[in-house]
Design a protein around this motif. Structure first.
Motif, PDB file in Angstrom:
ATOM      1  N   THR A  84       9.770 -13.192  23.669  1.00 35.01           N
ATOM      2  CA  THR A  84       9.223 -12.462  24.845  1.00 35.01           C
ATOM      3  C   THR A  84       8.544 -13.457  25.930  1.00 35.01           C
ATOM      4  OG1 THR A  84       7.901 -10.548  25.822  1.00 35.01           O
ATOM      5  CG2 THR A  84       7.270 -11.591  23.763  1.00 35.01           C
ATOM      6  N   ASP A  86       6.008 -12.200  27.443  1.00 35.65           N
ATOM      7  CA  ASP A  86       4.544 -11.592  27.573  1.00 35.65           C
ATOM      8  C   ASP A  86       4.255 -10.658  26.128  1.00 35.65           C
ATOM      9  OD1 ASP A  86       2.356 -10.038  28.145  1.00 35.65           O
ATOM     10  OD2 ASP A  86       2.592  -9.980  29.994  1.00 35.65           O
ATOM     11  N   CYS A  87       3.879 -11.328  25.175  1.00 31.04           N
ATOM     12  CA  CYS A  87       3.513 -10.565  24.088  1.00 31.04           C
ATOM     13  C   CYS A  87       2.910  -9.269  24.055  1.00 31.04           C
ATOM     14  CB  CYS A  87       3.452 -11.511  22.851  1.00 31.04           C
ATOM     15  SG  CYS A  87       3.193 -10.773  21.251  1.00 31.04           S
ATOM     16  N   LYS A  88       1.702  -9.340  24.772  1.00 33.78           N
ATOM     17  CA  LYS A  88       0.628  -8.348  24.891  1.00 33.78           C
ATOM     18  C   LYS A  88       1.241  -7.083  25.687  1.00 33.78           C
ATOM     19  CE  LYS A  88      -3.163 -11.501  24.237  1.00 33.78           C
ATOM     20  NZ  LYS A  88      -4.478 -12.030  24.618  1.00 33.78           N
ATOM     21  N   ARG A  89       2.035  -7.499  26.591  1.00 36.70           N
ATOM     22  CA  ARG A  89       2.656  -6.453  27.741  1.00 36.70           C
ATOM     23  C   ARG A  89       3.727  -5.626  26.671  1.00 36.70           C
ATOM     24  NH1 ARG A  89       6.680  -9.169  31.036  1.00 36.70           N
ATOM     25  NH2 ARG A  89       7.830  -8.962  28.873  1.00 36.70           N
ATOM     26  N   ASP A  90       4.581  -6.460  26.014  1.00 34.40           N
ATOM     27  CA  ASP A  90       5.707  -5.831  25.085  1.00 34.40           C
ATOM     28  C   ASP A  90       4.996  -4.927  24.099  1.00 34.40           C
ATOM     29  OD1 ASP A  90       7.409  -6.724  27.019  1.00 34.40           O
ATOM     30  OD2 ASP A  90       8.190  -8.235  25.868  1.00 34.40           O
ATOM     31  N   LYS A  92       2.176  -3.522  24.038  1.00 36.65           N
ATOM     32  CA  LYS A  92       1.641  -2.289  24.461  1.00 36.65           C
ATOM     33  C   LYS A  92       2.722  -1.181  24.565  1.00 36.65           C
ATOM     34  CE  LYS A  92      -2.548  -3.979  26.612  1.00 36.65           C
ATOM     35  NZ  LYS A  92      -2.991  -4.386  28.046  1.00 36.65           N
ATOM     36  N   ALA A  93       3.820  -1.765  25.400  1.00 37.41           N
ATOM     37  CA  ALA A  93       4.972  -0.940  25.696  1.00 37.41           C
ATOM     38  C   ALA A  93       5.519  -0.348  24.388  1.00 37.41           C
ATOM     39  CB  ALA A  93       5.861  -1.608  26.580  1.00 37.41           C
ATOM     40  N   GLN A 128       5.550 -14.785  21.857  1.00 36.93           N
ATOM     41  CA  GLN A 128       5.499 -15.459  23.274  1.00 36.93           C
ATOM     42  C   GLN A 128       5.310 -16.812  22.698  1.00 36.93           C
ATOM     43  OE1 GLN A 128       2.618 -13.947  26.003  1.00 36.93           O
ATOM     44  NE2 GLN A 128       2.722 -15.586  27.178  1.00 36.93           N
TER      45      GLN A 128
END
Length: 132
Positions: A84, A86-90, A92-93, A128
């Protein structure tokens, strides 16, 4: 022999529809093929939207040996790494969609990563990678 790339990875499934529901609805993969042929056989594949040339092929666990291996495709190790930007974004999603994670995204020498499991317990690494 001139082998240039891997085309399919087998994933044992209890049920095609529940596997499709997880990979398409929760992970955001695309269904690539769903073909029925003789004697109730079915060829069902999915892959990440931006990677149509490598597909996960669902194989119905129709024997005791296959059923015993569900969720243990790689034993107790990570089965597949998903990249990814953006690991933190994904994280959370996917967590909001009910995906079970093992901890929070953490920084490693190669990037930011977190491990999660699929509907059967197979482990995936969401990574990421650092730009070098």
């Amino acid at each position: 022999m001139t082998t240039s790339k891997i085309g399919h990875i087998t994933l044992l499934a209890k049920d095609f529809e529940e596997a499709l529901g997880f990979y398409v609805d929760k992970l955001g993969f695309e269904k690539r093929q769903d073909t029925k042929f003789w004697e109730g056989m079915r060829w069902v594949t999915v892959s990440p939207k931006d990677q149509p040339d490598l597909e996960l092929t669902f194989v119905l666990a129709d024997t005791d040996e296959k059923r015993a291996a569900i969720g243990k495709q790689a034993g107790d190790h990570v089965f597949i790494t998903l990249q990814t930007d953006d690991c933190k974004r994904d994280f959370k999603a996917l967590k909001a969609k009910g995906i079970k994670f093992y901890g929070e995204p953490t920084e490693q020498a190669w990037g930011i990563e977190v491990v999660f499991e699929d509907l059967y317990g197979n482990l995936y690494d969401l990574v990421q990678r650092f730009q070098r």
